[in-house]
Write a protein that holds these residues in place. Structure first.
Motif, PDB file in Angstrom:
ATOM      1  N   GLU B   1      12.054  -5.682   5.650  1.00  0.00           N
ATOM      2  CA  GLU B   1      12.651  -5.477   4.327  1.00  0.00           C
ATOM      3  C   GLU B   1      11.994  -4.288   3.637  1.00  0.00           C
ATOM      4  OE1 GLU B   1      11.670  -8.515   1.567  1.00  0.00           O
ATOM      5  OE2 GLU B   1      13.022  -7.792   0.004  1.00  0.00           O
ATOM      6  N   VAL B   2      12.820  -3.376   3.166  1.00  0.00           N
ATOM      7  CA  VAL B   2      12.302  -2.210   2.449  1.00  0.00           C
ATOM      8  C   VAL B   2      11.834  -2.623   1.063  1.00  0.00           C
ATOM      9  CG1 VAL B   2      12.923   0.015   1.425  1.00  0.00           C
ATOM     10  CG2 VAL B   2      13.802  -0.602   3.688  1.00  0.00           C
ATOM     11  N   LYS B   3      10.624  -2.225   0.722  1.00  0.00           N
ATOM     12  CA  LYS B   3      10.092  -2.498  -0.620  1.00  0.00           C
ATOM     13  C   LYS B   3       9.357  -1.279  -1.138  1.00  0.00           C
ATOM     14  CE  LYS B   3       8.423  -6.451  -1.962  1.00  0.00           C
ATOM     15  NZ  LYS B   3       7.569  -7.661  -2.106  1.00  0.00           N
ATOM     16  N   LEU B   4       9.558  -1.030  -2.423  1.00  0.00           N
ATOM     17  CA  LEU B   4       8.831   0.011  -3.147  1.00  0.00           C
ATOM     18  C   LEU B   4       8.276  -0.627  -4.406  1.00  0.00           C
ATOM     19  CD1 LEU B   4      11.459   2.899  -2.845  1.00  0.00           C
ATOM     20  CD2 LEU B   4       9.343   2.683  -1.551  1.00  0.00           C
ATOM     21  N   VAL B   5       6.975  -0.571  -4.578  1.00  0.00           N
ATOM     22  CA  VAL B   5       6.330  -1.223  -5.711  1.00  0.00           C
ATOM     23  C   VAL B   5       5.455  -0.203  -6.435  1.00  0.00           C
ATOM     24  CG1 VAL B   5       4.799  -3.061  -6.478  1.00  0.00           C
ATOM     25  CG2 VAL B   5       6.323  -3.439  -4.515  1.00  0.00           C
ATOM     26  N   GLU B   6       5.835   0.089  -7.677  1.00  0.00           N
ATOM     27  CA  GLU B   6       5.061   1.048  -8.475  1.00  0.00           C
ATOM     28  C   GLU B   6       4.012   0.318  -9.307  1.00  0.00           C
ATOM     29  OE1 GLU B   6       9.476   2.546  -8.908  1.00  0.00           O
ATOM     30  OE2 GLU B   6       8.394   0.658  -9.001  1.00  0.00           O
ATOM     31  N   TYR B   7       2.942   1.019  -9.605  1.00  0.00           N
ATOM     32  CA  TYR B   7       1.943   0.501 -10.536  1.00  0.00           C
ATOM     33  C   TYR B   7       1.139   1.674 -11.074  1.00  0.00           C
ATOM     34  CZ  TYR B   7      -0.781   0.599  -6.151  1.00  0.00           C
ATOM     35  OH  TYR B   7      -1.358   0.971  -4.961  1.00  0.00           O
ATOM     36  N   GLY B   8       0.365   1.358 -12.134  1.00  0.00           N
ATOM     37  CA  GLY B   8      -0.479   2.390 -12.708  1.00  0.00           C
ATOM     38  C   GLY B   8      -0.049   2.874 -14.084  1.00  0.00           C
ATOM     39  N   GLY B   9       1.044   2.344 -14.599  1.00  0.00           N
ATOM     40  CA  GLY B   9       1.505   2.784 -15.900  1.00  0.00           C
ATOM     41  C   GLY B   9       0.642   2.244 -17.030  1.00  0.00           C
ATOM     42  N   GLY B  10       1.002   2.635 -18.249  1.00  0.00           N
ATOM     43  CA  GLY B  10       0.260   2.150 -19.398  1.00  0.00           C
ATOM     44  C   GLY B  10       0.443   3.026 -20.616  1.00  0.00           C
ATOM     45  N   LEU B  11      -0.370   2.747 -21.620  1.00  0.00           N
ATOM     46  CA  LEU B  11      -0.340   3.486 -22.881  1.00  0.00           C
ATOM     47  C   LEU B  11      -1.497   4.493 -22.881  1.00  0.00           C
ATOM     48  CD1 LEU B  11       0.500   3.972 -25.865  1.00  0.00           C
ATOM     49  CD2 LEU B  11      -0.967   2.026 -26.465  1.00  0.00           C
ATOM     50  N   LEU B 106      21.047  11.078   2.738  1.00  0.00           N
ATOM     51  CA  LEU B 106      21.426   9.832   2.086  1.00  0.00           C
ATOM     52  C   LEU B 106      20.551   9.704   0.857  1.00  0.00           C
ATOM     53  CD1 LEU B 106      23.028   7.163   2.169  1.00  0.00           C
ATOM     54  CD2 LEU B 106      21.133   6.187   3.453  1.00  0.00           C
ATOM     55  N   PRO B 107      21.133   9.707  -0.322  1.00  0.00           N
ATOM     56  CA  PRO B 107      20.306   9.702  -1.534  1.00  0.00           C
ATOM     57  C   PRO B 107      19.652   8.363  -1.781  1.00  0.00           C
ATOM     58  CG  PRO B 107      22.611   9.514  -2.116  1.00  0.00           C
ATOM     59  CD  PRO B 107      22.565   9.703  -0.622  1.00  0.00           C
ATOM     60  N   PHE B 108      19.142   8.147  -2.939  1.00  0.00           N
ATOM     61  CA  PHE B 108      18.234   7.065  -3.281  1.00  0.00           C
ATOM     62  C   PHE B 108      18.810   5.684  -2.994  1.00  0.00           C
ATOM     63  CE2 PHE B 108      16.317  10.663  -4.687  1.00  0.00           C
ATOM     64  CZ  PHE B 108      16.709  11.178  -5.914  1.00  0.00           C
ATOM     65  N   ASP B 109      18.605   5.210  -1.773  1.00  0.00           N
ATOM     66  CA  ASP B 109      19.170   3.924  -1.418  1.00  0.00           C
ATOM     67  C   ASP B 109      18.259   2.757  -1.773  1.00  0.00           C
ATOM     68  OD1 ASP B 109      18.572   3.779   2.207  1.00  0.00           O
ATOM     69  OD2 ASP B 109      17.361   4.609   0.565  1.00  0.00           O
ATOM     70  N   TYR B 110      16.964   3.016  -1.969  1.00  0.00           N
ATOM     71  CA  TYR B 110      16.040   1.998  -2.440  1.00  0.00           C
ATOM     72  C   TYR B 110      15.189   2.572  -3.561  1.00  0.00           C
ATOM     73  CZ  TYR B 110      17.145  -1.232   1.314  1.00  0.00           C
ATOM     74  OH  TYR B 110      17.801  -2.108   2.143  1.00  0.00           O
ATOM     75  N   TRP B 111      15.029   1.756  -4.599  1.00  0.00           N
ATOM     76  CA  TRP B 111      14.241   2.135  -5.760  1.00  0.00           C
ATOM     77  C   TRP B 111      13.164   1.074  -5.979  1.00  0.00           C
ATOM     78  CZ3 TRP B 111      16.112   5.764  -9.824  1.00  0.00           C
ATOM     79  CH2 TRP B 111      17.292   6.439  -9.453  1.00  0.00           C
ATOM     80  N   GLY B 112      12.058   1.482  -6.574  1.00  0.00           N
ATOM     81  CA  GLY B 112      11.090   0.513  -7.037  1.00  0.00           C
ATOM     82  C   GLY B 112      11.559  -0.137  -8.328  1.00  0.00           C
ATOM     83  N   GLN B 113      10.760  -1.043  -8.821  1.00  0.00           N
ATOM     84  CA  GLN B 113      11.123  -1.783 -10.037  1.00  0.00           C
ATOM     85  C   GLN B 113      10.842  -0.969 -11.298  1.00  0.00           C
ATOM     86  OE1 GLN B 113       8.214  -2.082  -8.584  1.00  0.00           O
ATOM     87  NE2 GLN B 113       6.677  -2.316 -10.183  1.00  0.00           N
ATOM     88  N   GLY B 114      10.084   0.103 -11.142  1.00  0.00           N
ATOM     89  CA  GLY B 114       9.764   0.963 -12.269  1.00  0.00           C
ATOM     90  C   GLY B 114       8.466   0.556 -12.949  1.00  0.00           C
ATOM     91  N   VAL B 115       7.819   1.550 -13.560  1.00  0.00           N
ATOM     92  CA  VAL B 115       6.586   1.313 -14.302  1.00  0.00           C
ATOM     93  C   VAL B 115       6.657   2.109 -15.600  1.00  0.00           C
ATOM     94  CG1 VAL B 115       5.338   3.155 -13.083  1.00  0.00           C
ATOM     95  CG2 VAL B 115       4.068   1.293 -14.158  1.00  0.00           C
ATOM     96  N   MET B 116       6.246   1.475 -16.688  1.00  0.00           N
ATOM     97  CA  MET B 116       6.363   2.104 -18.012  1.00  0.00           C
ATOM     98  C   MET B 116       5.144   2.956 -18.325  1.00  0.00           C
ATOM     99  SD  MET B 116       8.425   2.298 -20.567  1.00  0.00           S
ATOM    100  CE  MET B 116       8.205   3.445 -21.925  1.00  0.00           C
ATOM    101  N   VAL B 117       5.410   4.160 -18.783  1.00  0.00           N
ATOM    102  CA  VAL B 117       4.362   5.045 -19.280  1.00  0.00           C
ATOM    103  C   VAL B 117       4.682   5.371 -20.727  1.00  0.00           C
ATOM    104  CG1 VAL B 117       3.310   7.336 -19.073  1.00  0.00           C
ATOM    105  CG2 VAL B 117       3.898   6.034 -17.011  1.00  0.00           C
ATOM    106  N   THR B 118       3.740   5.097 -21.601  1.00  0.00           N
ATOM    107  CA  THR B 118       3.907   5.392 -23.024  1.00  0.00           C
ATOM    108  C   THR B 118       2.832   6.370 -23.449  1.00  0.00           C
ATOM    109  OG1 THR B 118       4.801   3.177 -23.423  1.00  0.00           O
ATOM    110  CG2 THR B 118       4.065   4.428 -25.345  1.00  0.00           C
ATOM    111  N   VAL B 119       3.256   7.485 -24.011  1.00  0.00           N
ATOM    112  CA  VAL B 119       2.321   8.507 -24.484  1.00  0.00           C
ATOM    113  C   VAL B 119       2.414   8.542 -25.999  1.00  0.00           C
ATOM    114  CG1 VAL B 119       1.563  10.900 -24.315  1.00  0.00           C
ATOM    115  CG2 VAL B 119       2.735   9.816 -22.376  1.00  0.00           C
ATOM    116  N   SER B 120       1.370   8.068 -26.641  1.00  0.00           N
ATOM    117  CA  SER B 120       1.401   7.952 -28.096  1.00  0.00           C
ATOM    118  C   SER B 120      -0.012   7.890 -28.635  1.00  0.00           C
ATOM    119  CB  SER B 120       2.174   6.709 -28.514  1.00  0.00           C
ATOM    120  OG  SER B 120       2.105   6.515 -29.911  1.00  0.00           O
ATOM    121  N   SER B 121      -0.185   8.445 -29.824  1.00  0.00           N
ATOM    122  CA  SER B 121      -1.495   8.379 -30.479  1.00  0.00           C
ATOM    123  C   SER B 121      -1.569   7.153 -31.392  1.00  0.00           C
ATOM    124  CB  SER B 121      -1.751   9.655 -31.269  1.00  0.00           C
ATOM    125  OG  SER B 121      -0.693   9.902 -32.179  1.00  0.00           O
TER     126      SER B 121
END
Lengths: 107, 121
Positions: B1-11, B106-121
């Motif tokens: 099973e193809v899996k893509l798992v992102e991590y490392g995001g944050g504020l 063949l374009p993006f046939d599998y995507w990860g779940q996504g990770v949120m990055v927030t850039v703010s003071s």
């Protein structure tokens, strides 16, 4: 960069209806065109590639057509689970570019 | 099973750096182009970076919006794709997705779940 102009921005349709979404490229992209479906809170899912090829597991009520600079996505017999946003994307060359999206809602 | 798992995001604050990771499994990592795409809150999709496959020497491509600030790379032994993001700006605030691309054919046939990055003071 290739600009992708997608229309309409939003669409309201009834269950069982047929809907069509259009995408126009600023230059010939030689059918290197994909369509994605994105439901709220989820990642995009590939529906169509090479302008008219159905991705694995995608229901046959979805179809794509077009060539050159003009492309369309058609959804036959709209189902409730089709409520989503739809994006076209050219992958003829980098930078890959997406249309602005079409939000499909039920009437 | 193809899996893509992102991590490392944050504020993070403007001007800071952050590294995203995308762990791939279920396919031969070196055969595929790997890409980063982002989506600002309530907005559309923006492709930002690509790492071509082994046959193309893992060469890289960037969008103008991130060129010279972001670096895409991969650890081929661990099958992990990275996005090093420097000099972050508020307009970099987005969900970041990794996706695979079969050699631009063949374009993006599998995507990860996504990770949120927030850039703010």
């Amino acid at each position: 960069d290739i600009q992708m102009t997608q229309s309409p921005a939003s669409l309201s349709a009834s269950l069982g209806e047929t809907v069509t979404i259009e995408c126009r490229a600023s230059e010939d992209i030689y059918s290197n065109l994909a369509w994605y479906q994105q439901k709220p809170g989820n990642s995009p899912q590939l529906l169509i590639y090479d302008a008219n090829s159905l991705a694995d597991g995608v229901p046959s009520r979805f179809s794509g057509s077009g060539s050159g600079t003009q492309y369309s996505l058609k959804i036959n017999s709209l189902q409730s689970e089709d409520v989503a946003s739809y994006f076209c994307q050219q992958y003829n060359n980098y930078p890959y570019t997406f249309g602005a999206g079409t939000k499909l809602e039920l009437k | 099973e193809v899996k893509l798992v992102e991590y490392g995001g944050g504020l993070v604050q403007p001007g800071a750096s952050l590294r995203l990771s995308c762990e791939a499994s279920g396919f031969t990592f070196s055969d595929f182009y790997m890409e980063w795409i982002r989506q600002a809150p309530g907005k559309g999709l923006e492709w930002i970076a690509a790492s071509r496959n082994k046959a193309n020497d893992y060469s890289t491509v960037y969008s103008a919006s991130v060129k010279d600030r972001f670096t895409i790379s991969r650890d081929t032994y661990k099958s992990i794709l990275y996005l090093q993001m420097n000099t972050l700006k508020p307009e970099d605030t987005a969900i970041y997705y990794c996706a695979r691309d079969f050699s631009g054919i063949l374009p993006f046939d599998y995507w990860g779940q996504g990770v949120m990055v927030t850039v703010s003071s």
